[in-house]
Each structure stands twice: as structure tokens, then as C-alpha cells.
Write a protein that holds these residues in place. Structure first.
Motif, PDB file in Angstrom:
ATOM      1  N   TRP A 179      28.146 -13.250 -50.022  1.00 14.64           N
ATOM      2  CA  TRP A 179      29.613 -13.237 -49.866  1.00 14.64           C
ATOM      3  C   TRP A 179      30.176 -14.561 -50.384  1.00 14.64           C
ATOM      4  CZ3 TRP A 179      32.462 -12.261 -44.578  1.00 14.64           C
ATOM      5  CH2 TRP A 179      33.787 -11.902 -44.829  1.00 14.64           C
ATOM      6  N   TYR A 180      30.514 -14.593 -51.663  1.00 12.55           N
ATOM      7  CA  TYR A 180      30.919 -15.838 -52.305  1.00 12.55           C
ATOM      8  C   TYR A 180      32.413 -15.910 -52.618  1.00 12.55           C
ATOM      9  CZ  TYR A 180      25.891 -16.314 -52.915  1.00 12.55           C
ATOM     10  OH  TYR A 180      24.536 -16.394 -52.677  1.00 12.55           O
ATOM     11  N   ARG A 181      33.113 -14.806 -52.522  1.00 11.15           N
ATOM     12  CA  ARG A 181      34.537 -14.816 -52.873  1.00 11.15           C
ATOM     13  C   ARG A 181      35.389 -15.261 -51.684  1.00 11.15           C
ATOM     14  NH1 ARG A 181      35.505  -9.315 -56.478  1.00 11.15           N
ATOM     15  NH2 ARG A 181      34.089  -9.860 -58.189  1.00 11.15           N
ATOM     16  N   PRO A 182      36.541 -15.873 -51.961  1.00  8.64           N
ATOM     17  CA  PRO A 182      37.437 -16.275 -50.869  1.00  8.64           C
ATOM     18  C   PRO A 182      37.890 -15.066 -50.063  1.00  8.64           C
ATOM     19  CG  PRO A 182      38.081 -17.310 -52.937  1.00  8.64           C
ATOM     20  CD  PRO A 182      37.047 -16.277 -53.282  1.00  8.64           C
ATOM     21  N   VAL A 183      38.250 -15.303 -48.814  1.00  8.82           N
ATOM     22  CA  VAL A 183      38.693 -14.227 -47.931  1.00  8.82           C
ATOM     23  C   VAL A 183      40.093 -14.554 -47.423  1.00  8.82           C
ATOM     24  CG1 VAL A 183      37.665 -15.323 -45.892  1.00  8.82           C
ATOM     25  CG2 VAL A 183      38.072 -12.856 -45.906  1.00  8.82           C
ATOM     26  N   HIS A 184      40.892 -13.527 -47.183  1.00  7.88           N
ATOM     27  CA  HIS A 184      42.248 -13.694 -46.662  1.00  7.88           C
ATOM     28  C   HIS A 184      42.275 -13.140 -45.236  1.00  7.88           C
ATOM     29  CE1 HIS A 184      43.498 -14.760 -50.699  1.00  7.88           C
ATOM     30  NE2 HIS A 184      42.881 -13.674 -51.139  1.00  7.88           N
ATOM     31  N   PRO A 185      42.010 -13.985 -44.230  1.00  6.17           N
ATOM     32  CA  PRO A 185      41.815 -13.508 -42.859  1.00  6.17           C
ATOM     33  C   PRO A 185      43.027 -12.821 -42.249  1.00  6.17           C
ATOM     34  CG  PRO A 185      41.980 -15.902 -42.920  1.00  6.17           C
ATOM     35  CD  PRO A 185      41.859 -15.449 -44.330  1.00  6.17           C
ATOM     36  N   GLN A 186      44.244 -13.302 -42.578  1.00  2.00           N
ATOM     37  CA  GLN A 186      45.424 -12.707 -41.966  1.00  2.00           C
ATOM     38  C   GLN A 186      45.588 -11.251 -42.405  1.00  2.00           C
ATOM     39  OE1 GLN A 186      49.042 -14.862 -42.654  1.00  2.00           O
ATOM     40  NE2 GLN A 186      50.276 -13.556 -41.348  1.00  2.00           N
ATOM     41  N   MET A 187      45.458 -11.017 -43.693  1.00  4.45           N
ATOM     42  CA  MET A 187      45.577  -9.651 -44.200  1.00  4.45           C
ATOM     43  C   MET A 187      44.431  -8.785 -43.687  1.00  4.45           C
ATOM     44  SD  MET A 187      45.868  -8.419 -48.191  1.00  4.45           S
ATOM     45  CE  MET A 187      47.279  -9.500 -48.405  1.00  4.45           C
ATOM     46  N   LEU A 188      43.230  -9.358 -43.654  1.00  5.91           N
ATOM     47  CA  LEU A 188      42.067  -8.626 -43.162  1.00  5.91           C
ATOM     48  C   LEU A 188      42.267  -8.229 -41.705  1.00  5.91           C
ATOM     49  CD1 LEU A 188      39.135  -7.621 -43.418  1.00  5.91           C
ATOM     50  CD2 LEU A 188      38.383  -9.933 -42.847  1.00  5.91           C
ATOM     51  N   THR A 189      42.780  -9.134 -40.894  1.00 11.32           N
ATOM     52  CA  THR A 189      42.994  -8.852 -39.479  1.00 11.32           C
ATOM     53  C   THR A 189      44.023  -7.754 -39.290  1.00 11.32           C
ATOM     54  OG1 THR A 189      42.458 -11.150 -38.926  1.00 11.32           O
ATOM     55  CG2 THR A 189      43.632  -9.866 -37.266  1.00 11.32           C
ATOM     56  N   GLN A 190      45.118  -7.816 -40.043  1.00 12.47           N
ATOM     57  CA  GLN A 190      46.180  -6.814 -39.902  1.00 12.47           C
ATOM     58  C   GLN A 190      45.675  -5.422 -40.269  1.00 12.47           C
ATOM     59  OE1 GLN A 190      49.287  -8.377 -42.400  1.00 12.47           O
ATOM     60  NE2 GLN A 190      49.972  -9.881 -40.890  1.00 12.47           N
ATOM     61  N   ARG A 191      44.988  -5.340 -41.393  1.00 11.40           N
ATOM     62  CA  ARG A 191      44.480  -4.038 -41.827  1.00 11.40           C
ATOM     63  C   ARG A 191      43.422  -3.513 -40.868  1.00 11.40           C
ATOM     64  NH1 ARG A 191      43.751  -5.187 -48.361  1.00 11.40           N
ATOM     65  NH2 ARG A 191      45.991  -5.212 -48.869  1.00 11.40           N
ATOM     66  N   SER A 192      42.552  -4.410 -40.407  1.00 13.01           N
ATOM     67  CA  SER A 192      41.479  -3.989 -39.514  1.00 13.01           C
ATOM     68  C   SER A 192      42.025  -3.550 -38.158  1.00 13.01           C
ATOM     69  CB  SER A 192      40.474  -5.126 -39.332  1.00 13.01           C
ATOM     70  OG  SER A 192      39.876  -5.457 -40.562  1.00 13.01           O
ATOM     71  N   ALA A 193      43.079  -4.223 -37.687  1.00 17.11           N
ATOM     72  CA  ALA A 193      43.677  -3.842 -36.402  1.00 17.11           C
ATOM     73  C   ALA A 193      44.261  -2.432 -36.482  1.00 17.11           C
ATOM     74  CB  ALA A 193      44.757  -4.845 -36.019  1.00 17.11           C
ATOM     75  N   LYS A 194      44.908  -2.129 -37.595  1.00 20.75           N
ATOM     76  CA  LYS A 194      45.479  -0.786 -37.774  1.00 20.75           C
ATOM     77  C   LYS A 194      44.370   0.259 -37.825  1.00 20.75           C
ATOM     78  CE  LYS A 194      48.336   1.927 -40.945  1.00 20.75           C
ATOM     79  NZ  LYS A 194      49.107   1.924 -42.220  1.00 20.75           N
ATOM     80  N   TYR A 195      43.322  -0.039 -38.590  1.00 18.15           N
ATOM     81  CA  TYR A 195      42.207   0.903 -38.709  1.00 18.15           C
ATOM     82  C   TYR A 195      41.480   1.057 -37.376  1.00 18.15           C
ATOM     83  CZ  TYR A 195      37.688   2.820 -40.021  1.00 18.15           C
ATOM     84  OH  TYR A 195      36.551   3.586 -40.076  1.00 18.15           O
ATOM     85  N   ALA A 196      41.296  -0.040 -36.653  1.00 16.84           N
ATOM     86  CA  ALA A 196      40.604   0.012 -35.357  1.00 16.84           C
ATOM     87  C   ALA A 196      41.365   0.887 -34.377  1.00 16.84           C
ATOM     88  CB  ALA A 196      40.425  -1.394 -34.799  1.00 16.84           C
ATOM     89  N   GLY A 197      42.700   0.794 -34.407  1.00 17.62           N
ATOM     90  CA  GLY A 197      43.502   1.635 -33.526  1.00 17.62           C
ATOM     91  C   GLY A 197      43.329   3.109 -33.846  1.00 17.62           C
ATOM     92  N   GLN A 198      43.333   3.437 -35.132  1.00 17.91           N
ATOM     93  CA  GLN A 198      43.138   4.825 -35.539  1.00 17.91           C
ATOM     94  C   GLN A 198      41.748   5.324 -35.152  1.00 17.91           C
ATOM     95  OE1 GLN A 198      43.873   4.503 -39.739  1.00 17.91           O
ATOM     96  NE2 GLN A 198      46.097   4.609 -39.525  1.00 17.91           N
ATOM     97  N   LEU A 199      40.748   4.473 -35.366  1.00 17.19           N
ATOM     98  CA  LEU A 199      39.379   4.855 -35.058  1.00 17.19           C
ATOM     99  C   LEU A 199      39.176   5.041 -33.556  1.00 17.19           C
ATOM    100  CD1 LEU A 199      36.528   5.346 -36.150  1.00 17.19           C
ATOM    101  CD2 LEU A 199      36.096   2.900 -35.916  1.00 17.19           C
TER     102      LEU A 199
END
Length: 267
Positions: free
Chosen positions: A193-213
Motif C-alpha cells: 500500500w504505497y499510494r496516499p490515502v484520503h481518510p476523511q473521504m474514506l471514513t464518510q464512504r465507509s460509514a454510509k456503506y457500513a450502515g447499509q450493510l
């Protein structure tokens, strides 16, 4: 879905991390020998001889405070210290060899995406193997959709989400982005995993998906997330149903727990 997710995590993260660790172990000693030459080999052999001598005497007396151990222990510690200093001087060359070996591994095996053969070595009694045998056309379509969904983004993002609460707590003198960058860098070789990560966007998308799941699991399998006994019941029911529908008769392991939870841990 839980079984398939667990199998993916095992093959795309856990197994590859073990392979990387093994590659590093295999490279390190030859790299020291190449960088240090005859001097390194002589020093290593001298240190090993001092250790063996100390252990041989200790095995005879079985007393760490025995006077007969004083001189052998000092000799061993002296050789260990000399060996350690020599290894420190060789560390840059050894790290280069290590990094090169890891880079070659990830070049030959991309860190993202789901390969066609991702489940080819799955044990015949596991769900992913049974589903492929029970309905090959459906399984092919499902795997294709899975590959499309996971074509982008690194599979280790879930580990970052698990670590975020701790990383936020540590982000006092440093920014959160800086702490996350350090965390990702520390695990870069392990997961490729060498590429930069955008935690804020990742958290928002994951929270939405986690709720659906969560909503989907609670509706389909009430109690699965909150009760270990309910999870065991559902895993056992799934195992029995797939075993009945499987055109090949592969028995379940004698210990059902090893089947239901051994392929994955926490979900």
C-alpha cells in the motif's frame, strides 16, 4: 457474504503479508553475507561458537550464577556486541536488498483487484468452493461483479478504519494526516500500500456503506452481529445447506467451529 469477505481478506491481505515476511527473512542473511564478505562470515561463526560454548557449559551446571559461566558469558557477550556493530554498518546495503525483493514481489502480484484464481486453492468444504460447484454460472457472474467492485481501492483500507480511533487520539502534536501517513508507511511493504490515502473521504464512504450493510445483515440474519451463539447456529445452517446442495460429497470437518470461524476471525 461474511464467509466470502473473510476468504478475500485471508488471500488478499493475511496470506500476502506472510509471504512478504518470508521474503524478507530469506533475503536478510544472504544480503549480510554479500555485503560483509569473508569478514562477516568469520565474525558470525566466531559469535556462534562462543554461544554454543556458553550453552554447553550451562547445560552441564544448570546454574546461571555458577563461576564457571562467568568467562564464557563475557566472551559470548563480547562477540555478540562486535557482531551487532558490524551488522549496523551493513544495514543500509541489507535494507536495499530487502526493499528490492519486496518491490519485485509486489510488481509480480498487484496489490489491488481480485484475480480470477483468488479462490482456486480454497478447501473443498468452504463456502466459496461449494458455491462455485453448486452453480458455476451464478458464481462466475458473482465473481465478475466482485472484481468490478474491488477493482479500485486497496483492500487494507478496513485496517485503517479500525486504527483511526487510536490514530486520532495520537494526533496531538502532529496532524491527523501526518499520523495516518506514518501508519500507512509503516505497513506499506506488508500490504503493498504505497499510494496516499484520503481518510476523511474514506471514513464518510465507509460509514454510509457500513450502515447499509448493518441494516442488511440485521434484516436477513437477526442476531448475527450481537450473539456468538446465533452466529454459530447460522454458520452451521449454511454449512448443512451447502453440503446438501453440493454435487461433490466433501464432508465437513469434525470440529464445526474450525469450519465456521477458522477461515476468518473478527467480522
Amino acid at each position: 457474504m461474511v464467509e466470502i469477505s473473510a476468504a478475500l481478506r485471508e488471500r488478499l491481505l493475511t496470506r500476502r503479508a506472510r509471504q512478504v515476511a518470508l521474503i524478507q527473512e530469506k533475503v536478510i542473511e544472504p544480503a549480510y553475507e554479500q555485503a560483509g564478505g569473508a569478514d562477516y562470515q568469520t565474525l558470525r561463526e566466531t559469535m556462534e561458537a562462543a554461544q554454543e560454548n556458553y550453552l554447553a557449559i550451562y547445560c552441564q551446571c544448570r546454574d546461571l550464577g555458577a563461576p564457571s559461566l562467568t568467562a564464557p558469558r563475557k566472551a559470548m557477550e563480547l562477540q555478540q556486541a562486535e557482531y551487532g556493530k558490524f551488522c549496523e554498518r551493513l544495514a543500509p546495503a541489507v535494507n536495499r536488498s530487502r526493499n528490492q525483493a519486496i518491490a519485485e514481489f509486489w510488481k509480480a502480484q498487484p496489490a489491488t483487484g481480485v484475480p480470477d484464481v483468488v479462490f482456486v486453492d480454497a478447501a473443498p468444504h468452504l463456502s466459496v468452493a461449494r458455491l462455485a460447484r453448486i452453480h458455476p454460472p451464478w458464481w462466475g457472474l458473482f465473481l465478475g461483479r466482485l472484481q468490478k467492485t474491488l477493482a479500485t481501492g486497496h483492500p487494507a483500507r478496513g485496517y485503517l478504519l479500525d486504527a483511526l480511533p487510536r490514530l486520532r487520539a495520537e494526533a496531538k502534536k502532529k496532524t491527523l494526516d501526518g499520523v495516518i501517513a506514518e501508519w500507512r508507511s509503516a505497513h506499506a511493504d506488508q500490504w503493498g500500500w504505497y499510494r496516499p490515502v484520503h481518510p476523511q473521504m474514506l471514513t464518510q464512504r465507509s460509514a454510509k456503506y457500513a450502515g447499509q450493510l448493518t441494516h442488511w445483515i440485521d434484516a436477513l440474519a437477526p442476531g448475527y452481529r450481537t450473539s456468538s451463539s446465533r452466529r454459530r447456529e447460522l454458520h452451521a445452517a449454511l454449512a448443512a445447506r451447502l453440503t446438501q446442495a453440493d454435487p461433490c460429497h466433501f464432508p465437513l470437518p469434525a470440529d464445526s467451529d474450525s469450519w465456521a470461524f477458522g477461515v476468518h476471525g473478527r467480522n
